[in-house]
Design an enzyme around this catalytic site. Structure first.
Site, PDB file in Angstrom:
ATOM      1  N   SER A 101      49.406   3.855  27.433  1.00  0.00           N
ATOM      2  CA  SER A 101      48.424   4.774  28.023  1.00  0.00           C
ATOM      3  C   SER A 101      47.487   4.010  28.938  1.00  0.00           C
ATOM      4  CB  SER A 101      47.637   5.383  26.863  1.00  0.00           C
ATOM      5  OG  SER A 101      46.479   6.013  27.331  1.00  0.00           O
TER       6      SER A 101
ATOM      7  N   TYR B  55      41.973   4.558  18.829  1.00  0.00           N
ATOM      8  CA  TYR B  55      43.210   5.004  19.492  1.00  0.00           C
ATOM      9  C   TYR B  55      43.601   4.036  20.607  1.00  0.00           C
ATOM     10  CZ  TYR B  55      46.396   7.375  22.606  1.00  0.00           C
ATOM     11  OH  TYR B  55      47.475   7.647  23.415  1.00  0.00           O
TER      12      TYR B  55
ATOM     13  N   LYS C 112      47.043   1.344  21.014  1.00  0.00           N
ATOM     14  CA  LYS C 112      47.985   1.218  22.136  1.00  0.00           C
ATOM     15  C   LYS C 112      48.010  -0.233  22.640  1.00  0.00           C
ATOM     16  CE  LYS C 112      49.671   5.243  22.122  1.00  0.00           C
ATOM     17  NZ  LYS C 112      51.081   5.501  21.835  1.00  0.00           N
TER      18      LYS C 112
HETATM   19  P1  NAD Z   1      52.252  14.881  20.964  1.00  0.00           P
HETATM   20  O1  NAD Z   1      51.348  14.828  19.807  1.00  0.00           O
HETATM   21  O2  NAD Z   1      52.443  16.191  21.655  1.00  0.00           O
HETATM   22  O3  NAD Z   1      53.694  14.330  20.566  1.00  0.00           O
HETATM   23  C1  NAD Z   1      53.904  13.368  19.572  1.00  0.00           C
HETATM   24  C2  NAD Z   1      55.027  13.862  18.685  1.00  0.00           C
HETATM   25  O4  NAD Z   1      55.281  12.868  17.692  1.00  0.00           O
HETATM   26  C3  NAD Z   1      54.677  15.146  17.940  1.00  0.00           C
HETATM   27  O5  NAD Z   1      55.729  16.074  18.070  1.00  0.00           O
HETATM   28  C4  NAD Z   1      54.506  14.712  16.493  1.00  0.00           C
HETATM   29  O6  NAD Z   1      54.897  15.735  15.583  1.00  0.00           O
HETATM   30  C5  NAD Z   1      55.388  13.477  16.427  1.00  0.00           C
HETATM   31  N1  NAD Z   1      54.989  12.478  15.427  1.00  0.00           N
HETATM   32  C6  NAD Z   1      53.769  11.909  15.242  1.00  0.00           C
HETATM   33  N2  NAD Z   1      53.804  11.029  14.237  1.00  0.00           N
HETATM   34  C7  NAD Z   1      55.084  11.046  13.755  1.00  0.00           C
HETATM   35  C8  NAD Z   1      55.755  10.352  12.731  1.00  0.00           C
HETATM   36  N3  NAD Z   1      55.118   9.495  11.925  1.00  0.00           N
HETATM   37  N4  NAD Z   1      57.071  10.583  12.543  1.00  0.00           N
HETATM   38  C9  NAD Z   1      57.746  11.467  13.325  1.00  0.00           C
HETATM   39  N5  NAD Z   1      57.160  12.164  14.303  1.00  0.00           N
HETATM   40  C10 NAD Z   1      55.833  11.955  14.534  1.00  0.00           C
HETATM   41  O7  NAD Z   1      51.757  13.781  21.998  1.00  0.00           O
HETATM   42  P2  NAD Z   1      52.146  13.579  23.533  1.00  0.00           P
HETATM   43  O8  NAD Z   1      51.027  14.049  24.369  1.00  0.00           O
HETATM   44  O9  NAD Z   1      53.504  14.089  23.785  1.00  0.00           O
HETATM   45  O10 NAD Z   1      52.120  11.993  23.593  1.00  0.00           O
HETATM   46  C11 NAD Z   1      53.291  11.242  23.353  1.00  0.00           C
HETATM   47  C12 NAD Z   1      52.941   9.768  23.370  1.00  0.00           C
HETATM   48  O11 NAD Z   1      52.321   9.443  24.617  1.00  0.00           O
HETATM   49  C13 NAD Z   1      51.946   9.326  22.310  1.00  0.00           C
HETATM   50  O12 NAD Z   1      52.327   8.055  21.869  1.00  0.00           O
HETATM   51  C14 NAD Z   1      50.621   9.273  23.040  1.00  0.00           C
HETATM   52  O13 NAD Z   1      49.756   8.346  22.446  1.00  0.00           O
HETATM   53  C15 NAD Z   1      51.070   8.813  24.414  1.00  0.00           C
HETATM   54  N6  NAD Z   1      50.183   9.223  25.509  1.00  0.00           N
HETATM   55  C16 NAD Z   1      49.869  10.537  25.685  1.00  0.00           C
HETATM   56  C17 NAD Z   1      49.021  10.915  26.738  1.00  0.00           C
HETATM   57  C18 NAD Z   1      48.615  12.351  26.921  1.00  0.00           C
HETATM   58  O14 NAD Z   1      47.632  12.591  27.638  1.00  0.00           O
HETATM   59  N7  NAD Z   1      49.308  13.321  26.369  1.00  0.00           N
HETATM   60  C19 NAD Z   1      48.528   9.940  27.615  1.00  0.00           C
HETATM   61  C20 NAD Z   1      48.885   8.614  27.424  1.00  0.00           C
HETATM   62  C21 NAD Z   1      49.723   8.261  26.365  1.00  0.00           C
HETATM   63  C1  WQD Z   2      39.680  14.134  31.389  1.00  0.00           C
HETATM   64  C2  WQD Z   2      38.304  14.377  31.990  1.00  0.00           C
HETATM   65  C3  WQD Z   2      36.545  14.422  30.358  1.00  0.00           C
HETATM   66  C4  WQD Z   2      37.632  17.998  28.203  1.00  0.00           C
HETATM   67  C5  WQD Z   2      42.266  10.855  27.143  1.00  0.00           C
HETATM   68  C6  WQD Z   2      42.539   9.599  26.385  1.00  0.00           C
HETATM   69  C7  WQD Z   2      43.670   8.872  27.028  1.00  0.00           C
HETATM   70  C8  WQD Z   2      44.888   9.766  27.238  1.00  0.00           C
HETATM   71  C9  WQD Z   2      44.546  11.074  27.841  1.00  0.00           C
HETATM   72  C10 WQD Z   2      46.416   9.394  25.479  1.00  0.00           C
HETATM   73  C11 WQD Z   2      37.209  13.498  31.361  1.00  0.00           C
HETATM   74  C12 WQD Z   2      36.690  15.773  31.040  1.00  0.00           C
HETATM   75  C13 WQD Z   2      37.637  16.959  29.115  1.00  0.00           C
HETATM   76  C14 WQD Z   2      36.617  18.979  28.288  1.00  0.00           C
HETATM   77  C15 WQD Z   2      35.719  17.838  30.196  1.00  0.00           C
HETATM   78  N1  WQD Z   2      45.557  10.085  26.033  1.00  0.00           N
HETATM   79  N2  WQD Z   2      36.696  16.896  30.086  1.00  0.00           N
HETATM   80  N3  WQD Z   2      35.693  18.865  29.293  1.00  0.00           N
HETATM   81  O1  WQD Z   2      39.571  11.239  28.645  1.00  0.00           O
HETATM   82  O2  WQD Z   2      40.966  10.797  30.695  1.00  0.00           O
HETATM   83  O3  WQD Z   2      41.932  10.503  28.476  1.00  0.00           O
HETATM   84  O4  WQD Z   2      43.444  11.650  27.156  1.00  0.00           O
HETATM   85  O5  WQD Z   2      46.652   8.239  25.664  1.00  0.00           O
HETATM   86  O6  WQD Z   2      43.945   7.837  26.205  1.00  0.00           O
HETATM   87  O7  WQD Z   2      41.396   8.784  26.392  1.00  0.00           O
HETATM   88  O8  WQD Z   2      41.498  12.785  29.279  1.00  0.00           O
HETATM   89  O9  WQD Z   2      41.802  15.203  29.382  1.00  0.00           O
HETATM   90  O10 WQD Z   2      40.299  14.246  27.606  1.00  0.00           O
HETATM   91  O11 WQD Z   2      39.551  14.197  29.965  1.00  0.00           O
HETATM   92  O12 WQD Z   2      34.841  17.795  31.081  1.00  0.00           O
HETATM   93  O13 WQD Z   2      36.522  19.913  27.472  1.00  0.00           O
HETATM   94  O14 WQD Z   2      37.929  15.746  31.687  1.00  0.00           O
HETATM   95  O15 WQD Z   2      35.211  14.108  30.108  1.00  0.00           O
HETATM   96  O16 WQD Z   2      36.310  13.153  32.345  1.00  0.00           O
HETATM   97  P1  WQD Z   2      40.869  11.288  29.304  1.00  0.00           P
HETATM   98  P2  WQD Z   2      40.825  14.166  28.973  1.00  0.00           P
END
Ligand code: NAD
Ligand code: WQD
Length: 396
Positions: A161, A208, A212
């Site tokens: 991330s 969190y 990562k």
């Molecule tokens: P999500 O929660 O929608 O998907 C994760 C999936 O993993 C879920 O379906 C959950 O049921 C499953 N899971 C969790 N723990 C488990 C376990 N112990 N065994 C089996 N299944 C398990 O999340 P996402 O948004 O799809 O994110 C996927 C990955 O990407 C995560 O590692 C997250 O940290 C990373 N990530 C997400 C974002 C974002 O903004 N969505 C940004 C950067 C990184």
């Molecule tokens: C985006 C912008 C908020 C909600 C987080 C994690 C990052 C990644 C993605 C997994 C920010 C603003 C949000 C609301 C708002 N996840 N906001 N009102 O903070 O960039 O990243 O999620 O890895 O690790 O830190 O994403 O979508 O939460 O926020 O004003 O109700 O929207 O303050 O500026 P962020 P976000």
């Protein structure tokens, strides 16, 4: 579908029914890969599997290509059941150890690569329940890698991330992969002066983010110790949007905290307004800047990483998956308003603790090495999300 004869290759997608995992599974199937999905449904629903299967089958029918295999196992990836599953898809091969002369068992697996999405991802929750987060995101990863080594599976893609850059984002410059390192890096210029970059986890604002960073550091160490590993960590910026069909989207359990899922709730009438966290950032409209990226572009990034034919050999590599374009929170809101054709009620409130003012990717490395760049704009993200939201409202 031809009957299985034990020689088919699969990509294993752990966390494959979640938001990014389900879109990536769909893209893998569209590209002709057989997929094994592992998910414990802790943050997803079984109906996602049905929708992925349906969309993939439709694609195959339209393009007149055979439907690849899609297998689902409702398993916690940290449980013993994971070992049993890996064993089921592996063939034992007896070899003789050159030094001891003893017979040893090694495995040939049908699993050609693993994409690991499974993790907990809420910043707030990670502060309240750090051990739960370290157990799933870090301890789980360590045990998984050990299991994969046992079955000779050493092709691994990790969901990292932009959060690993922490407060480095505050400089307001596009974030480069080399801005964050896990081992000490020494470089020497022509004048013989040495620059040392120390690994650092300063400025990572929550558990969190640290899970990562630790995940990446563990993977870097594993690849350093054993040259057979090929590990890619993809650092996603802010994935949003959904499949244009409107059938597949983001449907987490529990209360969402990310911007687009919160906006979805406002549009559905489940929340009265959007609280905008901070309107005093040093940006063009005072709200924070993020690099929003269409989830299908993120999914394609995984295919590019799988197909990546690096001349440098194996090892550990990191890539940003971002668009390189910064969008303010208010601009993102406007794009969704345009898609929905209605105003979204806002309340300007204080900054959220731990937030950064700007976070935008440098896209050079992914473009140059993976040949991957984003195709979709924030307008398309908003249009696809609105399509999903309106279809969900029609269904319910
Ligand atoms: P999500 O929660 O929608 O998907 C994760 C999936 O993993 C879920 O379906 C959950 O049921 C499953 N899971 C969790 N723990 C488990 C376990 N112990 N065994 C089996 N299944 C398990 O999340 P996402 O948004 O799809 O994110 C996927 C990955 O990407 C995560 O590692 C997250 O940290 C990373 N990530 C997400 C974002 C974002 O903004 N969505 C940004 C950067 C990184
Ligand atoms: C985006 C912008 C908020 C909600 C987080 C994690 C990052 C990644 C993605 C997994 C920010 C603003 C949000 C609301 C708002 N996840 N906001 N009102 O903070 O960039 O990243 O999620 O890895 O690790 O830190 O994403 O979508 O939460 O926020 O004003 O109700 O929207 O303050 O500026 P962020 P976000």
């Amino acid at each position: 579908q031809a009957p299985a004869d034990g020689s088919e290759k699969y990509i294993m997608v752990i966390g494959g029914l979640g938001y990014i995992g389900s879109h990536t599974t769909l893209e893998l199937l569209r590209e002709g890969h057989n997929v094994i999905v592992v998910d414990n449904l802790s943050n997803s629903y079984k109906t996602v599997l049905k929708n992925v299967r349906m969309l993939a089958a439709h694609h195959c029918k339209v393009n007149n290509v055979p439907m690849p295999r899609l297998r689902f196992f409702r398993i916690d990836y940290r449980s013993k059941a994971m070992h049993v599953l890996l064993e089921r898809y592996s063939k034992p091969v007896m070899t003789v150890d050159a030094t001891s002369g003893r017979q040893v068992v090694s495995y040939q697996s049908q699993i050609a690569g693993v994409i690991h999405f499974a993790a907990y991802k809420s910043v707030v929750e990670s502060i309240q329940q750090p051990l739960r987060y370290y157990r799933n995101n870090v301890c789980g990863l360590v045990n998984l890698l050990q299991e994969l080594e046992r079955f000779n599976i050493r092709n691994f893609i990790f969901s990292s991330s932009a959060t690993v850059y922490g407060s480095k984002a505050n400089a307001g410059l596009p974030l480069k992969e080399e801005d964050l390192v896990h081992h000490q890096v020494k470089t020497q210029n022509e004048a013989g002066e040495t620059t040392i970059v120390e690994p650092t986890i300063e400025g990572l604002s929550c558990p969190y983010a640290r899970t990562k960073y630790f995940g990446e550091a563990i993977l870097a160490d594993v690849a350093e110790a054993d040259a057979d590993w090929r590990i890619v960590a993809l650092r996603y910026f802010n994935p949003v949007g959904c499949d244009p069909s409107g059938v597949l989207g983001e449907s987490p359990r529990g209360e969402p905290t990310n911007l687009f899922p919160v906006l979805t709730q406002v549009l559905k009438g489940d929340r009265p307004e959007l609280s905008v966290f901070g309107s005093d950032w040093p940006t063009r409209d005072g709200t924070a800047i993020r690099d929003f990226i269409h989830v299908l572009d993120v999914a394609r990034g995984h295919i590019a990483a799988l197909n990546w034919n690096t001349k440098k050999g194996n090892g550990f590599s990191t890539f940003n998956l971002g668009s390189g374009t910064g969008t303010t929170v208010l601009e993102a809101v406007r794009s969704l308003e345009q898609a929905a054709g209605r105003e979204i009620p806002l309340a300007l409130v204080d900054r959220r603790p731990g937030d950064v003012g700007s976070c935008v990717a440098s896209t050079d490395r992914a473009a140059k090495e993976l040949g991957w760049t984003t195709r979709e704009s924030i307008t398309k993200c908003a249009a696809d999300l609105w399509n999903y939201v309106s279809k969900v409202s029609l269904r319910s």
